[in-house]
Motif scaffolding. Sequence first.
Motif, PDB file in Angstrom:
ATOM      1  N   VAL A   6       0.825  -1.198   0.000  1.00  0.00           N
ATOM      2  CA  VAL A   6       0.000   0.000   0.000  1.00  0.00           C
ATOM      3  C   VAL A   6       0.860   1.249   0.000  1.00  0.00           C
ATOM      4  O   VAL A   6       0.622   2.206  -0.742  1.00  0.00           O
ATOM      5  CB  VAL A   6      -0.921   0.013   1.244  1.00  0.00           C
ATOM      6  N   LEU A   7       1.896   1.223   0.868  1.00  0.00           N
ATOM      7  CA  LEU A   7       2.765   2.396   0.954  1.00  0.00           C
ATOM      8  C   LEU A   7       3.482   2.629  -0.354  1.00  0.00           C
ATOM      9  O   LEU A   7       3.614   3.763  -0.812  1.00  0.00           O
ATOM     10  CB  LEU A   7       3.787   2.198   2.069  1.00  0.00           C
ATOM     11  N   THR A   8       3.953   1.520  -0.946  1.00  0.00           N
ATOM     12  CA  THR A   8       4.650   1.660  -2.216  1.00  0.00           C
ATOM     13  C   THR A   8       3.715   2.273  -3.242  1.00  0.00           C
ATOM     14  O   THR A   8       4.098   3.154  -4.007  1.00  0.00           O
ATOM     15  CB  THR A   8       5.150   0.291  -2.708  1.00  0.00           C
ATOM     16  N   LEU A  10       1.187   4.212  -2.634  1.00  0.00           N
ATOM     17  CA  LEU A  10       0.994   5.617  -2.279  1.00  0.00           C
ATOM     18  C   LEU A  10       2.171   6.460  -2.766  1.00  0.00           C
ATOM     19  O   LEU A  10       2.016   7.527  -3.334  1.00  0.00           O
ATOM     20  CB  LEU A  10       0.858   5.721  -0.757  1.00  0.00           C
ATOM     21  N   CYS A  11       3.393   5.917  -2.548  1.00  0.00           N
ATOM     22  CA  CYS A  11       4.597   6.592  -3.042  1.00  0.00           C
ATOM     23  C   CYS A  11       4.512   6.713  -4.552  1.00  0.00           C
ATOM     24  O   CYS A  11       4.830   7.748  -5.126  1.00  0.00           O
ATOM     25  CB  CYS A  11       5.848   5.794  -2.706  1.00  0.00           C
ATOM     26  N   VAL A  13       1.958   6.859  -6.486  1.00  0.00           N
ATOM     27  CA  VAL A  13       1.041   7.924  -6.912  1.00  0.00           C
ATOM     28  C   VAL A  13       1.755   9.270  -6.843  1.00  0.00           C
ATOM     29  O   VAL A  13       1.742  10.060  -7.789  1.00  0.00           O
ATOM     30  CB  VAL A  13      -0.223   7.946  -6.012  1.00  0.00           C
ATOM     31  N   GLY A  14       2.417   9.502  -5.702  1.00  0.00           N
ATOM     32  CA  GLY A  14       3.113  10.785  -5.514  1.00  0.00           C
ATOM     33  C   GLY A  14       4.211  10.974  -6.542  1.00  0.00           C
ATOM     34  O   GLY A  14       4.275  11.997  -7.226  1.00  0.00           O
ATOM     35  N   ALA A  17       2.858  11.380 -10.122  1.00  0.00           N
ATOM     36  CA  ALA A  17       2.275  12.698 -10.347  1.00  0.00           C
ATOM     37  C   ALA A  17       3.356  13.757 -10.475  1.00  0.00           C
ATOM     38  O   ALA A  17       3.288  14.635 -11.330  1.00  0.00           O
ATOM     39  CB  ALA A  17       1.333  13.043  -9.208  1.00  0.00           C
ATOM     40  N   LEU A  18       4.399  13.617  -9.628  1.00  0.00           N
ATOM     41  CA  LEU A  18       5.485  14.604  -9.683  1.00  0.00           C
ATOM     42  C   LEU A  18       6.235  14.530 -10.998  1.00  0.00           C
ATOM     43  O   LEU A  18       6.600  15.553 -11.578  1.00  0.00           O
ATOM     44  CB  LEU A  18       6.453  14.365  -8.536  1.00  0.00           C
ATOM     45  N   LEU A  20       5.061  13.555 -13.796  1.00  0.00           N
ATOM     46  CA  LEU A  20       4.204  14.189 -14.796  1.00  0.00           C
ATOM     47  C   LEU A  20       4.293  15.701 -14.661  1.00  0.00           C
ATOM     48  O   LEU A  20       4.386  16.428 -15.643  1.00  0.00           O
ATOM     49  CB  LEU A  20       2.757  13.737 -14.602  1.00  0.00           C
ATOM     50  N   ALA A  21       4.271  16.153 -13.395  1.00  0.00           N
ATOM     51  CA  ALA A  21       4.363  17.589 -13.151  1.00  0.00           C
ATOM     52  C   ALA A  21       5.685  18.134 -13.655  1.00  0.00           C
ATOM     53  O   ALA A  21       5.795  19.296 -14.021  1.00  0.00           O
ATOM     54  CB  ALA A  21       4.200  17.884 -11.665  1.00  0.00           C
TER      55      ALA A  21
ATOM     56  N   LEU B  34      11.678  20.654  -7.620  1.00  0.00           N
ATOM     57  CA  LEU B  34      11.796  19.241  -7.279  1.00  0.00           C
ATOM     58  C   LEU B  34      12.865  19.026  -6.210  1.00  0.00           C
ATOM     59  O   LEU B  34      12.693  18.202  -5.315  1.00  0.00           O
ATOM     60  CB  LEU B  34      12.096  18.427  -8.543  1.00  0.00           C
ATOM     61  N   LEU B 272       9.091   4.842   3.863  1.00  0.00           N
ATOM     62  CA  LEU B 272       8.192   4.865   2.698  1.00  0.00           C
ATOM     63  C   LEU B 272       7.013   5.807   2.941  1.00  0.00           C
ATOM     64  O   LEU B 272       6.643   6.600   2.074  1.00  0.00           O
ATOM     65  CB  LEU B 272       7.656   3.457   2.426  1.00  0.00           C
ATOM     66  N   VAL B 275       8.021   9.410   2.650  1.00  0.00           N
ATOM     67  CA  VAL B 275       8.139   9.800   1.243  1.00  0.00           C
ATOM     68  C   VAL B 275       6.746  10.058   0.664  1.00  0.00           C
ATOM     69  O   VAL B 275       6.481  11.093   0.047  1.00  0.00           O
ATOM     70  CB  VAL B 275       8.881   8.717   0.435  1.00  0.00           C
ATOM     71  N   ALA B 276       5.829   9.103   0.921  1.00  0.00           N
ATOM     72  CA  ALA B 276       4.493   9.205   0.338  1.00  0.00           C
ATOM     73  C   ALA B 276       3.755  10.436   0.836  1.00  0.00           C
ATOM     74  O   ALA B 276       3.202  11.210   0.048  1.00  0.00           O
ATOM     75  CB  ALA B 276       3.692   7.949   0.662  1.00  0.00           C
ATOM     76  N   LEU B 279       5.240  13.666  -0.600  1.00  0.00           N
ATOM     77  CA  LEU B 279       5.084  13.851  -2.047  1.00  0.00           C
ATOM     78  C   LEU B 279       3.639  14.082  -2.460  1.00  0.00           C
ATOM     79  O   LEU B 279       3.355  14.832  -3.376  1.00  0.00           O
ATOM     80  CB  LEU B 279       5.623  12.629  -2.796  1.00  0.00           C
ATOM     81  N   LEU B 280       2.719  13.388  -1.757  1.00  0.00           N
ATOM     82  CA  LEU B 280       1.330  13.408  -2.199  1.00  0.00           C
ATOM     83  C   LEU B 280       0.732  14.802  -2.427  1.00  0.00           C
ATOM     84  O   LEU B 280       0.221  15.070  -3.510  1.00  0.00           O
ATOM     85  CB  LEU B 280       0.458  12.621  -1.226  1.00  0.00           C
ATOM     86  N   GLY B 283       2.243  16.264  -5.517  1.00  0.00           N
ATOM     87  CA  GLY B 283       1.844  15.542  -6.717  1.00  0.00           C
ATOM     88  C   GLY B 283       0.404  15.865  -7.101  1.00  0.00           C
ATOM     89  O   GLY B 283       0.062  15.964  -8.280  1.00  0.00           O
ATOM     90  N   LEU B 286      -0.855  18.615  -9.534  1.00  0.00           N
ATOM     91  CA  LEU B 286      -1.003  18.311 -10.953  1.00  0.00           C
ATOM     92  C   LEU B 286      -2.428  17.877 -11.284  1.00  0.00           C
ATOM     93  O   LEU B 286      -2.978  18.257 -12.313  1.00  0.00           O
ATOM     94  CB  LEU B 286      -0.040  17.203 -11.338  1.00  0.00           C
ATOM     95  N   VAL B 312      -6.686  -0.229   4.674  1.00  0.00           N
ATOM     96  CA  VAL B 312      -5.972  -1.392   4.167  1.00  0.00           C
ATOM     97  C   VAL B 312      -4.906  -1.849   5.165  1.00  0.00           C
ATOM     98  O   VAL B 312      -4.658  -3.033   5.332  1.00  0.00           O
ATOM     99  CB  VAL B 312      -5.339  -1.064   2.800  1.00  0.00           C
ATOM    100  N   ARG B 313      -4.309  -0.870   5.858  1.00  0.00           N
ATOM    101  CA  ARG B 313      -3.212  -1.218   6.749  1.00  0.00           C
ATOM    102  C   ARG B 313      -3.634  -1.295   8.214  1.00  0.00           C
ATOM    103  O   ARG B 313      -2.812  -1.169   9.112  1.00  0.00           O
ATOM    104  CB  ARG B 313      -2.089  -0.193   6.594  1.00  0.00           C
TER     105      ARG B 313
END
Lengths: 400, 332
Positions: A6-8, A10-11, A13-14, A17-18, A20-21, B34, B272, B275-276, B279-280, B283, B286, B312-313
Motif C-alpha cells: 500500500v505504501l509503495t 501511495l509513493c 502515486v506521488g 504525479a510529480l 508528470l508535473a 523538485l 516509505l 516519502v508518500a 510527495l502526495l 503531486g 497536478l 488497508v493497513r
Amino acid sequence: MCRSGVLTALCGVGVGALLLAGCPGPQPDTESPSAGAGAKGEPAPAAGGKIVLGSYMCNTGPFATFGQSSTKAMEMAVEELNAKGGVLGKPIELIVEDDQCKPEEAANAAQKLIQQDNVLCVLGEVASSNSLAAAPICQDAQTPMVTPSSTNPAVTQTGDYIFRICFTDDFQGVVMSKYAVEELKAKTAVVFSDVASDYSKGLSKVFRETFTAAGGEILGEESYNQSDRDFRAQLTKFKGLSPDVVYVPGYYGEVALILSQARQLGLKAVFLGGDGFDSPKLVEIAGKAAEGALFSNHYSKDDPNPVVQQFVASFQAKYNEAPDALAACAYDAVRIVAQAIETAGVEDRTALRDALAGITDFDGVTGKITIDENRNARKSATILTIKGGKQTFVKTMAPE
Amino acid sequence: MWAHYLPRLVLYVAIGSVLVGLDVGLPRLLNAYLVQILVFVACNIVLATSLNLINGIAGQFSIGHAGFMAIGAYATAWLSTTHGQRLLAPYEGQRLEPLLIVAYLVVLMFLGGLAAALGGLLIGLPSLRLRGDYLAIATLGFGEIIRVLLLNLEPVGGATGLRGIPQYSSLFLVLVAAVVTVAALHNLGNSVHGRSLLAIREDETAAEALGIDCAHYKTSAFVIGAFFAGVAGCLYAHYTQFIHPRSFDFMKSIELVLIVVLGGGNLRSVILAAVAITLLPEGLRLVKGALHLPFDPRMAIYSALLIAAMLVRRERVLQAVLPGRKGGGLRE
C-alpha cells in the motif's frame, strides 16, 4: 509483502504525479522543457502565446475567506483584461495554487509556479508570514513577486524583486492616531493588542509612537490571545482608566466579542482598529455594540469613485457577494502587473521588475497607487465607521 | 577479522558514491522545485524515523515532535543570523568557503540537536509518571508551549517569523543526514538499547522485572528522538531561509504521528510513508491542473487516500498503537 504494498502504491502515486508535473506544464505548445530552467535571471519563455501569471493563496486554512476572495478578484481581473484583448496582444492565464496557509507550502507553491509553470510574475499572499516564506524564492529566481495585501514591512525588504501594492502596518497606525488626535480630539488612549499576531503588534507599536508624538497620552496597554473568548478582565481595567479612545488592531472574530463585552461593562470610549475589522461578521456577532467603531481600511465600497463602483458592481454580479478590501487589493495587483507588462513591452522578468518599480499614480480601486523606492505602495487609506449596522465611508486620509 | 567488516564497508562506500552521484547529478536533472520537495522529503524522513523511536519502538505516545524540530530550527537559525554569517563572511568567495560552510553546518546540526535533546530531557522526565493518553497530552502541551514561546520571543522574530537565514544546507547534506539518521536508528533498534525499549513498549512491569531501567530508557528515547528532530529543524531552517512558528504547529506533529502510524512502527515502512505523505500533496497539484475544476480537490483527495491507506493497513496500525496486540487477537 502486502504490508509495504500500500505504501509503495501511495509513493507511486506521488512520484508518478510529480514526474508528470516535471513535464513542461499543461499547455501543449510550451517550448523549452522546464527542467533546469531555474537559472538566475533567465527570462520566462513565451508559453504558447499566453502570458502566464501565478498566484499562491491560502484558499484553505485559517485565513481561507481572505484567500478565496482574493483569488476570486484576481480571476475576475484576468477575465476582464482578456475580454479587452489581454496584454501585449496575448491572453493572460492565471495559475492558482493553494498553500493551506502554511509557510512551507507557500514556499513549495512559489517554487512550482516559477520552475514548472514558468510564470512571468508571482502574486501572493494575504498573510505576511506566507509572503515572507515565498519571497526569498522569488528573489533567488529573479521573478517579480507582487503581494496584494501583506502589510508587514519586512516582506519587501527581502529584495528588489518583491513589491507590495497595499499600505504597510505602519501607515495604518499613523493614519488612525492622526485621525484620533485631529478629528476626534482624543487626548488619552489605551491599546489592546493580540500577542499572537505580528500585524496587531505592529499596528499597536506605531499607534503608540505617533499618538504620543502628537501630544496624546497612552494610559495603559493590555493584550489578548487569538481565540480568547473572555476579555472582561482587561476591559474592566480600561474602564477604570476611562480613556477617550481604545485602539484594538485585531481581527474581527475577537474584536466583535471585545466590543460586545465592553458595552456590557459600560465602557464609553470610542473603539478604533485596522483592516482586520473588515468583515460582515463583525456586525453579525457584535450587533449594536459595533456602532460607532472606527477603522482604517484599504477601500470603501461606498466610495463614489466610478472605478470603485464598477468593481463592486461586477464582483457582486459575478459572485453574488460584496467584495472585501482584500479582494480590492488583489484586483488592483493583477491590473498593475498587466499595466507593467504593457509598459515593459516584452515578456521578461527583469523588464517587468523595472516596469513595476516605475508604477506611478495608478488609478486603482484602493486609491491612487505609486510604487516608492522601497517597492511599497504610497497610497491613501480610508476611514470607515459602523453606522446602522453598515460600514460607512468617513474620510480618505492621504499619505504623509 | 577484515572479512567480517568487508560487506559493511562495501555498503558504506556504495551509499557514499550514490550520494555523491546524486549531489552532482540531481541539480542538473531537477529544477529548484523538485530539489526543494526532495529536501522536505529527507527532512520528514529524519523527523519520522526519530519519532518512530519514541512512538513506535519505545511505545511512548508523543504528539509534540514538531516542538523539538522548532527548537533545533530556531536555535540554529538564531545563531546563524546573529553570529554565523559574520563568522563566515571573511571567507566569502574563497575556495575554502564551501568546505567551511559544510563544517559550520555540521557543528550547527549538533548544536541544534543538543538544544532539542535538552527539550527531550524536559519532556522525558514527566513521561516517567505518565502513560498513554496522559503522556500524549503532556507532549502536546510541550509542543504548544514551544510554539507560543517562539511566537512571543522578539529576538527570533516573534509572530513575524525569522527571516534572512543563510541557505547553507543543500539536498546533498540533507540526504546525508537522512542516511546517517536512518543508519543510527536502525542500529539502535537492533542493539541492547533498542531491545530494552521494545520490552518497555510490550510490558513495562515485565521489563522492570527483567532488570531494565525503564526510567532511564524512556528518557533516553525522548532525548535521542528529539536530537534528530533538532537536526532536521536545523537543515530545514537553513534551506528555506525563513521560519515561522506556524510551520511547527500541532498539525505538523500530527503529520509526523500519521507517518509513523501509517508506517506501522517498522523503520522501512516509516521511511516509505514519509516519502508518500510528503510527495502526495505536491503531486496532487497536478491533478488540480489537469482537471480544471472550479475548486481545489487537493486536500479532499489527500484525505481520501489517507483513509483508504489506513483501512488497508489497519492491522499494522493497530499493532503500532496498541502494544502487545499481535496476530489480531485481543490481549486479555
